[in-house]
Design a protein around this motif. Sequence first.
Motif, PDB file in Angstrom:
ATOM      1  N   ASP A  91      37.010  38.926  40.342  1.00 31.11           N
ATOM      2  CA  ASP A  91      38.021  39.917  39.940  1.00 31.11           C
ATOM      3  C   ASP A  91      37.433  40.922  38.944  1.00 31.11           C
ATOM      4  O   ASP A  91      37.730  42.116  39.005  1.00 31.11           O
ATOM      5  CB  ASP A  91      39.234  39.225  39.304  1.00 31.11           C
ATOM      6  N   ARG A 171      42.222  49.814  42.617  1.00 34.34           N
ATOM      7  CA  ARG A 171      42.569  49.828  44.044  1.00 34.34           C
ATOM      8  C   ARG A 171      43.179  51.160  44.458  1.00 34.34           C
ATOM      9  O   ARG A 171      43.276  51.448  45.635  1.00 34.34           O
ATOM     10  CB  ARG A 171      43.592  48.728  44.327  1.00 34.34           C
ATOM     11  N   ASP A 237      38.170  43.017  45.339  1.00 31.71           N
ATOM     12  CA  ASP A 237      37.347  41.946  45.904  1.00 31.71           C
ATOM     13  C   ASP A 237      38.091  41.286  47.058  1.00 31.71           C
ATOM     14  O   ASP A 237      39.323  41.296  47.130  1.00 31.71           O
ATOM     15  CB  ASP A 237      36.923  40.918  44.842  1.00 31.71           C
ATOM     16  N   SER A 239      39.282  38.343  48.424  1.00 35.46           N
ATOM     17  CA  SER A 239      39.622  36.942  48.171  1.00 35.46           C
ATOM     18  C   SER A 239      40.543  36.390  49.249  1.00 35.46           C
ATOM     19  O   SER A 239      40.403  35.263  49.685  1.00 35.46           O
ATOM     20  CB  SER A 239      40.255  36.794  46.784  1.00 35.46           C
TER      21      SER A 239
HETATM   22 MG   LIG Z   1      40.956  40.053  43.196  1.00 34.49          MG
END
Ligand SMILES: [Mg+2]
Length: 348
Positions: A91, A171, A237, A239
């Motif tokens: 993160d 983001r 990321d 995940s």
């Molecule tokens: Mg993340």
Amino acid sequence: MKKRQKLQRKDLGQAHLMAELGLIDQIRRGQTTRSRGVVLGIGDDCAILRPPAGSEVLVTTDLSLEGRHFRRDLHPSASVGHRCLARGLSDLAAMGATPLAAFLSLALPREMLTTAQGRSWVKGFFAGLQALGKRYGVPLAGGDTAESPDGLVLADITLIGSAPAGRALRRSGGRAGDLLYCTGQLGGAAAELQSMFAKGRLPRVTSTANHPQLFPEPRLAAGASLLKRGFAAACLDLSDGLSKDLGHLCDESDVHAEVEEALLPIHPLAAAFNSEETLRLALNGGEDYELLFSAPADVRIPARLAGVPITRIGHLTRRRNGADEMTIVRKDGRRESLQRGGWEHFSD
Ligand SMILES: [Mg+2]
């Protein structure tokens, strides 16, 4: 009767406290990583951190719950510790941050503190966590332990990092026309998990390399490089899986995304499956902890960043009302709606 209950409770409390104190000593002794950002670590009521001048502080928490995020019969204890820290570090990597310190709250079943097998599990857990921390200079600067009442291991980690003020990757920075990239390879973590399910026993592991499920590598250096060189417009990321995480990028950046199947960098473990399953693992598998980012088309992105291969996998376009959020262009040229089918952990 009342007196007996009280006594039992007291005895239980003391045994627990002694075990807990021993555990904290053990953690402290195993803690050899030093960081300039940590003024005071384990041992006082609070840790004291000193982020670099001109930086902002980034905070992320990740919960690792037995049965949901790992299984004690399939994941070796060192892998559980490694993954617990790797998830938080990933993160920080996603935002281009540099880690300062980790804080861990750990609930352990009673037998983990009272039996030799249990203590060896705990030792393995910390060995895995601290080995990864050492590699990235991230000390465990505090935490808490408690006896888990229901026999399950629960590890909740908090990561503190820093990034130059106003520069952390988000983001929301993606724009129509941006190209879409990812680091490393996709589908490996889910593919390894599938073979672990099939074997149904603890894998024998001699090295942390080439185990994308057991020992994922957080892309801290690549994330820091994206920030430093000003390459990424939006970043996060991977995940939950490409389809789900790309959906987050589309939401936050208010764009549509188009992914090309032929461009996806498939991990060799995922490539061993049939082609539909390979694609499913790459899109929905999750836990690869690679970085997904967009960059304006005129920015020249190198083939590798901090030693990690970078692959262009698609691009962003304008979002139209009522249209599908994401499209995948199949190898035969067919265009299909890409649904968010991200990994649902073990709760199917
Ligand atoms: Mg993340």
